[in-house]
Design a protein around this motif. Structure first.
Motif, PDB file in Angstrom:
ATOM      1  N   LEU A 142     -20.062   8.741   5.400  1.00  0.00           N
ATOM      2  CA  LEU A 142     -20.926   7.989   4.500  1.00  0.00           C
ATOM      3  C   LEU A 142     -22.336   8.567   4.477  1.00  0.00           C
ATOM      4  O   LEU A 142     -22.860   8.981   5.512  1.00  0.00           O
ATOM      5  CB  LEU A 142     -21.000   6.528   4.931  1.00  0.00           C
ATOM      6  N   PRO A 143     -22.977   8.550   3.316  1.00  0.00           N
ATOM      7  CA  PRO A 143     -24.399   8.885   3.278  1.00  0.00           C
ATOM      8  C   PRO A 143     -25.240   7.713   3.778  1.00  0.00           C
ATOM      9  O   PRO A 143     -24.764   6.566   3.822  1.00  0.00           O
ATOM     10  CB  PRO A 143     -24.653   9.145   1.795  1.00  0.00           C
ATOM     11  N   GLU A 144     -26.456   8.007   4.127  1.00  0.00           N
ATOM     12  CA  GLU A 144     -27.372   6.948   4.546  1.00  0.00           C
ATOM     13  C   GLU A 144     -27.573   5.967   3.397  1.00  0.00           C
ATOM     14  O   GLU A 144     -27.719   6.364   2.239  1.00  0.00           O
ATOM     15  CB  GLU A 144     -28.714   7.557   4.945  1.00  0.00           C
ATOM     16  N   GLY A 145     -27.531   4.693   3.703  1.00  0.00           N
ATOM     17  CA  GLY A 145     -27.750   3.667   2.689  1.00  0.00           C
ATOM     18  C   GLY A 145     -26.501   3.148   2.025  1.00  0.00           C
ATOM     19  O   GLY A 145     -26.565   2.207   1.236  1.00  0.00           O
ATOM     20  N   ALA A 146     -25.344   3.746   2.341  1.00  0.00           N
ATOM     21  CA  ALA A 146     -24.090   3.290   1.738  1.00  0.00           C
ATOM     22  C   ALA A 146     -23.441   2.226   2.607  1.00  0.00           C
ATOM     23  O   ALA A 146     -23.362   2.368   3.825  1.00  0.00           O
ATOM     24  CB  ALA A 146     -23.136   4.455   1.554  1.00  0.00           C
ATOM     25  N   THR A 147     -22.954   1.166   1.981  1.00  0.00           N
ATOM     26  CA  THR A 147     -22.234   0.096   2.661  1.00  0.00           C
ATOM     27  C   THR A 147     -20.809   0.049   2.139  1.00  0.00           C
ATOM     28  O   THR A 147     -20.593   0.042   0.923  1.00  0.00           O
ATOM     29  CB  THR A 147     -22.909  -1.265   2.402  1.00  0.00           C
ATOM     30  N   VAL A 148     -19.843   0.021   3.049  1.00  0.00           N
ATOM     31  CA  VAL A 148     -18.440  -0.077   2.645  1.00  0.00           C
ATOM     32  C   VAL A 148     -18.139  -1.516   2.249  1.00  0.00           C
ATOM     33  O   VAL A 148     -18.306  -2.442   3.044  1.00  0.00           O
ATOM     34  CB  VAL A 148     -17.494   0.359   3.778  1.00  0.00           C
ATOM     35  N   ILE A 149     -17.683  -1.702   1.012  1.00  0.00           N
ATOM     36  CA  ILE A 149     -17.314  -3.052   0.552  1.00  0.00           C
ATOM     37  C   ILE A 149     -15.830  -3.149   0.225  1.00  0.00           C
ATOM     38  O   ILE A 149     -15.335  -4.239  -0.061  1.00  0.00           O
ATOM     39  CB  ILE A 149     -18.149  -3.490  -0.667  1.00  0.00           C
ATOM     40  N   GLY A 150     -15.125  -2.015   0.272  1.00  0.00           N
ATOM     41  CA  GLY A 150     -13.701  -2.028  -0.024  1.00  0.00           C
ATOM     42  C   GLY A 150     -12.969  -0.931   0.710  1.00  0.00           C
ATOM     43  O   GLY A 150     -13.492   0.168   0.885  1.00  0.00           O
ATOM     44  N   SER A 151     -11.745  -1.234   1.166  1.00  0.00           N
ATOM     45  CA  SER A 151     -10.967  -0.242   1.902  1.00  0.00           C
ATOM     46  C   SER A 151      -9.486  -0.592   1.822  1.00  0.00           C
ATOM     47  O   SER A 151      -9.097  -1.677   1.393  1.00  0.00           O
ATOM     48  CB  SER A 151     -11.410  -0.170   3.364  1.00  0.00           C
ATOM     49  N   SER A 152      -8.666   0.365   2.245  1.00  0.00           N
ATOM     50  CA  SER A 152      -7.229   0.141   2.396  1.00  0.00           C
ATOM     51  C   SER A 152      -6.799   0.854   3.657  1.00  0.00           C
ATOM     52  O   SER A 152      -7.582   1.586   4.282  1.00  0.00           O
ATOM     53  CB  SER A 152      -6.457   0.691   1.188  1.00  0.00           C
ATOM     54  N   ASN A 153      -5.540   0.676   4.034  1.00  0.00           N
ATOM     55  CA  ASN A 153      -5.040   1.386   5.212  1.00  0.00           C
ATOM     56  C   ASN A 153      -5.087   2.893   5.012  1.00  0.00           C
ATOM     57  O   ASN A 153      -5.228   3.653   5.969  1.00  0.00           O
ATOM     58  CB  ASN A 153      -3.600   0.955   5.520  1.00  0.00           C
ATOM     59  N   PHE A 154      -4.980   3.322   3.767  1.00  0.00           N
ATOM     60  CA  PHE A 154      -4.963   4.747   3.455  1.00  0.00           C
ATOM     61  C   PHE A 154      -6.362   5.311   3.247  1.00  0.00           C
ATOM     62  O   PHE A 154      -6.628   6.474   3.563  1.00  0.00           O
ATOM     63  CB  PHE A 154      -4.124   4.985   2.201  1.00  0.00           C
ATOM     64  N   CYS A 155      -7.245   4.503   2.678  1.00  0.00           N
ATOM     65  CA  CYS A 155      -8.580   4.972   2.281  1.00  0.00           C
ATOM     66  C   CYS A 155      -9.641   4.043   2.863  1.00  0.00           C
ATOM     67  O   CYS A 155      -9.866   2.947   2.354  1.00  0.00           O
ATOM     68  CB  CYS A 155      -8.677   5.024   0.756  1.00  0.00           C
ATOM     69  N   GLU A 156     -10.275   4.492   3.933  1.00  0.00           N
ATOM     70  CA  GLU A 156     -11.231   3.646   4.658  1.00  0.00           C
ATOM     71  C   GLU A 156     -12.470   3.344   3.831  1.00  0.00           C
ATOM     72  O   GLU A 156     -12.985   2.217   3.846  1.00  0.00           O
ATOM     73  CB  GLU A 156     -11.634   4.343   5.958  1.00  0.00           C
ATOM     74  N   ASN A 157     -12.963   4.339   3.102  1.00  0.00           N
ATOM     75  CA  ASN A 157     -14.213   4.186   2.341  1.00  0.00           C
ATOM     76  C   ASN A 157     -13.905   4.127   0.841  1.00  0.00           C
ATOM     77  O   ASN A 157     -14.361   4.963   0.065  1.00  0.00           O
ATOM     78  CB  ASN A 157     -15.158   5.348   2.653  1.00  0.00           C
ATOM     79  N   ALA A 158     -13.139   3.121   0.455  1.00  0.00           N
ATOM     80  CA  ALA A 158     -12.627   3.060  -0.914  1.00  0.00           C
ATOM     81  C   ALA A 158     -13.622   2.501  -1.923  1.00  0.00           C
ATOM     82  O   ALA A 158     -13.497   2.769  -3.123  1.00  0.00           O
ATOM     83  CB  ALA A 158     -11.348   2.224  -0.955  1.00  0.00           C
ATOM     84  N   ALA A 159     -14.581   1.710  -1.483  1.00  0.00           N
ATOM     85  CA  ALA A 159     -15.596   1.186  -2.394  1.00  0.00           C
ATOM     86  C   ALA A 159     -16.913   1.108  -1.641  1.00  0.00           C
ATOM     87  O   ALA A 159     -16.957   0.623  -0.503  1.00  0.00           O
ATOM     88  CB  ALA A 159     -15.205  -0.182  -2.935  1.00  0.00           C
TER      89      ALA A 159
END
Length: 226
Positions: A142-159
């Motif tokens: 993740l870049p600085e300032g990014a917050t993860v708001i969505g994920s799946s078992n396959f894709c951790e950083n999906a949104a």
């Protein structure tokens, strides 16, 4: 409100008459909110004159990798950084999701776990949503300032959400079953057979395209500080 669509790819030529190109998909997704749209094919080297050419910006998907050596990617990254600094809203889909993260200091790579294709369930801020995926590349740092708001078992950083000005997502809310079916016909031979089989068998799975389209529209229209 004018939405500028930055085309980082084109739909397969064989499918254009059936599904339209990417801007028409997003016009359908975001219809009914009073938006005006203008498109620039940055993949062909066509860029806006400035970030002021639109009130909000959207970056499409692409068959290319954000980490690949194409002459249009560095100026696109510069444009992303300028939009970010300006506070104008920016939305990224699939490749758009990836190149925004890369431009702001994150890392994108070809995922060792393989492909995600077709209807896929994601956890988005405590709710489960289903959207169509078509990707192997992922944001892995993740870049600085990014917050993860969505994920799946396959894709951790999906949104990802960057403050209140950038929203990006790995799957395709603009892809309906017809689009996925067409891509399977045209490009399915490039993917592992079990992945294609599973995607074809689940084509009729309902997706939450409309609700996520509403979320994108609300994001563009939201009042922002300053």
């Amino acid at each position: 409100m004018r939405i500028g669509i930055l085309m980082t790819g084109h739909a397969p030529e064989e499918l254009i008459s059936e599904i339209g190109d990417y801007p028409s998909m997003f016009r359908r997704l975001l219809d009914g909110h009073g938006f005006e749209f203008q498109s620039w094919a940055v993949v062909d080297g066509v860029f806006p004159n400035s970030i002021g050419d639109a009130d909000g910006w959207l970056i499409t998907g692409s068959k290319h990798g954000a980490y690949e050596d194409h002459p249009w990617i560095p100026p696109l990254e510069d444009f992303i950084r300028d939009v970010h600094a300006s506070g104008r809203p920016l939305v990224g889909i699939c490749f758009g999701h990836q190149v925004i993260a890369q431009a702001l200091g994150g890392k994108v790579e070809k995922f060792a776990g393989g492909w995600s294709v077709g209807p896929t369930v994601y956890e988005l801020e405590g709710e489960q949503i289903a959207l169509n995926a078509w990707h192997q590349d992922q944001v892995v740092e993740l870049p600085e300032g990014a917050t993860v708001i969505g994920s799946s078992n396959f894709c951790e950083n999906a949104a990802l959400l960057y403050g209140d000005t950038i929203l990006s997502i790995q799957p395709h809310p603009e892809f309906n079953a017809t689009v996925i079916d067409g891509l399977i016909r045209i490009r399915g031979n490039l993917l592992p057979a079990p992945i294609v089989k599973r995607a074809h068998e689940t084509l009729a799975t309902p997706t939450d395209n409309d609700s996520f389209g509403q979320r994108i529209a609300s994001f563009f229209l939201a009042e922002r500080k300053g």
